[in-house]
Design an enzyme around this catalytic site. Structure first.
Site, PDB file in Angstrom:
ATOM      1  N   SER A 227       8.120  21.856  14.742  1.00  0.00           N
ATOM      2  CA  SER A 227       7.549  20.749  13.955  1.00  0.00           C
ATOM      3  C   SER A 227       6.373  21.224  13.137  1.00  0.00           C
ATOM      4  O   SER A 227       5.748  22.241  13.464  1.00  0.00           O
ATOM      5  CB  SER A 227       7.069  19.658  14.908  1.00  0.00           C
ATOM      6  OG  SER A 227       6.336  18.668  14.217  1.00  0.00           O
ATOM      7  N   TYR A 240       2.473  16.704  22.970  1.00  0.00           N
ATOM      8  CA  TYR A 240       3.670  17.024  22.174  1.00  0.00           C
ATOM      9  C   TYR A 240       3.401  18.191  21.225  1.00  0.00           C
ATOM     10  O   TYR A 240       4.202  19.134  21.128  1.00  0.00           O
ATOM     11  CB  TYR A 240       4.079  15.776  21.384  1.00  0.00           C
ATOM     12  CG  TYR A 240       5.161  16.009  20.351  1.00  0.00           C
ATOM     13  CD1 TYR A 240       6.502  16.033  20.713  1.00  0.00           C
ATOM     14  CD2 TYR A 240       4.843  16.192  18.999  1.00  0.00           C
ATOM     15  CE1 TYR A 240       7.498  16.231  19.754  1.00  0.00           C
ATOM     16  CE2 TYR A 240       5.820  16.391  18.044  1.00  0.00           C
ATOM     17  CZ  TYR A 240       7.148  16.409  18.433  1.00  0.00           C
ATOM     18  OH  TYR A 240       8.122  16.609  17.491  1.00  0.00           O
TER      19      TYR A 240
HETATM   20  P1  NAD Z   1      15.762  11.698  18.233  1.00  0.00           P
HETATM   21  O1  NAD Z   1      15.173  10.675  19.123  1.00  0.00           O
HETATM   22  O2  NAD Z   1      16.889  11.305  17.395  1.00  0.00           O
HETATM   23  O3  NAD Z   1      16.211  12.971  19.057  1.00  0.00           O
HETATM   24  C1  NAD Z   1      15.564  13.398  20.212  1.00  0.00           C
HETATM   25  C2  NAD Z   1      16.622  13.505  21.302  1.00  0.00           C
HETATM   26  O4  NAD Z   1      16.064  14.148  22.432  1.00  0.00           O
HETATM   27  C3  NAD Z   1      17.138  12.181  21.802  1.00  0.00           C
HETATM   28  O5  NAD Z   1      18.224  11.725  21.037  1.00  0.00           O
HETATM   29  C4  NAD Z   1      17.531  12.492  23.233  1.00  0.00           C
HETATM   30  O6  NAD Z   1      18.928  12.652  23.329  1.00  0.00           O
HETATM   31  C5  NAD Z   1      16.891  13.834  23.509  1.00  0.00           C
HETATM   32  N1  NAD Z   1      16.127  13.820  24.761  1.00  0.00           N
HETATM   33  C6  NAD Z   1      14.848  13.439  24.962  1.00  0.00           C
HETATM   34  N2  NAD Z   1      14.529  13.597  26.258  1.00  0.00           N
HETATM   35  C7  NAD Z   1      15.620  14.096  26.880  1.00  0.00           C
HETATM   36  C8  NAD Z   1      15.915  14.478  28.215  1.00  0.00           C
HETATM   37  N3  NAD Z   1      14.996  14.391  29.188  1.00  0.00           N
HETATM   38  N4  NAD Z   1      17.159  14.932  28.489  1.00  0.00           N
HETATM   39  C9  NAD Z   1      18.102  15.023  27.522  1.00  0.00           C
HETATM   40  N5  NAD Z   1      17.868  14.698  26.240  1.00  0.00           N
HETATM   41  C10 NAD Z   1      16.649  14.229  25.940  1.00  0.00           C
HETATM   42  O7  NAD Z   1      14.545  12.251  17.362  1.00  0.00           O
HETATM   43  P2  NAD Z   1      14.414  13.490  16.362  1.00  0.00           P
HETATM   44  O8  NAD Z   1      13.202  13.191  15.595  1.00  0.00           O
HETATM   45  O9  NAD Z   1      15.679  13.769  15.668  1.00  0.00           O
HETATM   46  O10 NAD Z   1      14.087  14.688  17.329  1.00  0.00           O
HETATM   47  C11 NAD Z   1      14.764  15.908  17.266  1.00  0.00           C
HETATM   48  C12 NAD Z   1      13.776  17.051  17.190  1.00  0.00           C
HETATM   49  O11 NAD Z   1      13.016  16.942  15.994  1.00  0.00           O
HETATM   50  C13 NAD Z   1      12.757  17.102  18.308  1.00  0.00           C
HETATM   51  O12 NAD Z   1      12.631  18.428  18.757  1.00  0.00           O
HETATM   52  C14 NAD Z   1      11.468  16.673  17.649  1.00  0.00           C
HETATM   53  O13 NAD Z   1      10.349  17.252  18.272  1.00  0.00           O
HETATM   54  C15 NAD Z   1      11.671  17.235  16.273  1.00  0.00           C
HETATM   55  N6  NAD Z   1      10.820  16.684  15.213  1.00  0.00           N
HETATM   56  C16 NAD Z   1      10.939  15.392  14.813  1.00  0.00           C
HETATM   57  C17 NAD Z   1      10.150  14.919  13.795  1.00  0.00           C
HETATM   58  C18 NAD Z   1      10.244  13.502  13.301  1.00  0.00           C
HETATM   59  O14 NAD Z   1       9.392  13.081  12.514  1.00  0.00           O
HETATM   60  N7  NAD Z   1      11.234  12.738  13.689  1.00  0.00           N
HETATM   61  C19 NAD Z   1       9.218  15.761  13.178  1.00  0.00           C
HETATM   62  C20 NAD Z   1       9.117  17.070  13.608  1.00  0.00           C
HETATM   63  C21 NAD Z   1       9.927  17.522  14.616  1.00  0.00           C
END
Ligand code: NAD
Ligand code: MG
Length: 335
Positions: A227, A240
């Site tokens: 991120s 986080y």
């Molecule tokens: P999202 O909620 O769609 O995806 C996160 C997923 O993590 C969930 O769908 C869930 O299936 C999984 N998860 C969480 N805890 C879990 C557990 N204990 N066991 C199994 N699965 C679990 O959200 P996203 O934003 O697409 O996140 C995906 C990645 O993107 C993450 O690594 C997040 O840190 C990163 N990210 C997101 C953003 C943002 O703004 N959305 C920004 C930077 C990085």
């Protein structure tokens, strides 16, 4: 060496000539309904500032881990737009958090690029996951749904084993699942919270990588979703942000360790992206309403806008890219 160079240059030039000739007659074929690559590329330019929804957004909150299907507006994971071109034909991929957000965008894109895909998610996300499974199957690819909690080491091992058995091997591991809960103060983060964030975001990729490694051959790729928080952490995402810095370091270190084995390790560093993580405790309502508005593009990213990065990092033509982190932050953030 010099001659070889000349020959290959002549070949390239004659190839180019043939390409130009084909382009010149393209309208004739076009009239008969065929599409040349030149025509396919001729899509109108799209302004990235107005391509997707902008703030202000409606206040909305869901119990963790949230569902993409209940967000307003619904995130775009490329369901109707991502077009593949065989870049991952025959590959076998495991994606954690493949039900929604960046993981879903990667899963759809991988299937359209010709890969068989296993996704992991939490049981509460079955509805989102089933939409992804249907989309993968629609491409004629193998789709495995393996729900379970990544905070458990034994489950991480079982997940890899089931994916390997079901797919008949493993070429691509995408460590993408994460937990993000916004807390105004370090004093609001309980040890249980802290532990859950560390287990999901740091331990799980560690366990999954150890389980996957014996199955990965030269040419395989590992991708981690880190991120912009790894580089410019927010005050209210203390635990986080630390894990995202760890994910970045995981990429850099593991790439050095696995480079000699021919296994590439790269990362993706998104900026603010419209996903369930943000509406299920990841952001305050205040932040959500103007989400992404402070980036130069003036809006949050949609998961589909990162799909091609996950494809690129997995594809074998990116064979010199390892230990890299690719950003997609709308002009803000790092790297
Ligand atoms: P999202 O909620 O769609 O995806 C996160 C997923 O993590 C969930 O769908 C869930 O299936 C999984 N998860 C969480 N805890 C879990 C557990 N204990 N066991 C199994 N699965 C679990 O959200 P996203 O934003 O697409 O996140 C995906 C990645 O993107 C993450 O690594 C997040 O840190 C990163 N990210 C997101 C953003 C943002 O703004 N959305 C920004 C930077 C990085
Ligand atoms: Mg989800």
């Amino acid at each position: 060496m010099k001659n070889e160079h000349k020959i290959s240059r002549r070949k390239v030039l004659s190839g180019l000539g043939a390409g130009l000739a084909a382009a010149a007659v393209a309208p004739v074929f076009g009239a008969e309904g065929a599409t040349t690559s030149a025509e396919a590329a001729a899509e109108p330019l799209q302004d990235p500032t107005s391509k997707f929804p902008k703030p202000p957004f409606k206040a909305q909150s869901q119990p963790w881990p949230g569902l993409a299907s209940k967000m307003e507006p619904r995130p775009d994971h490329g369901e109707t737009s991502y077009k593949g071109s065989g870049r991952l034909a025959g590959r076998k991929a495991l994606i954690t958090g493949g039900d929604s957000g960046m993981g879903r965008a990667a899963a759809i894109a991988y299937a359209r690029e010709g890969a068989d895909v296993a996704i992991n998610y939490l049981p509460a996300e079955e509805a989102d996951a089933q939409e992804v499974i249907a989309l993968i199957k629609k491409e004629g690819r193998k789709a495995l749904a393996i729900p379970g909690d990544l905070r458990d080491e034994a489950f991480c091992q079982r997940l890899v084993n089931e994916a390997v058995r079901g797919l008949g091997g493993l070429d691509i591991l995408v460590n993408n699942a994460a937990r993000q809960q916004t807390k105004p103060s370090i004093l609001d983060i309980s040890s249980a919270d802290f532990d859950a964030t560390m287990k999901t975001n740091i331990y799980a990729p560690f366990w999954l990588t150890k389980a996957a490694l014996p199955h990965l051959k030269p040419g395989a790729a590992i991708i981690s979703t880190t991120s912009e928080q790894a580089y410019d952490p927010s005050a209210e995402l203390h635990d986080y942000a630390m894990t995202k810095a760890a994910n970045m370091s995981y990429v850099k270190s593991l790439a050095k360790q696995l480079g000699p084995k021919g296994i590439r390790v790269n990362g993706v560093a998104p900026g603010p992206i419209w996903t369930p993580l943000q509406v299920s405790g990841g952001a305050t309502q205040e932040k959500l309403k103007k989400f992404g508005g402070d980036t130069p593009l003036g809006r949050p990213g949609q998961p589909v806008e990162l799909a091609s990065i996950y494809v690129q990092l997995a594809a074998s033509d990116a064979s010199y890219a390892t230990g890299q982190v690719y950003g997609a932050g709308g002009g803000g953030g790092q790297p």
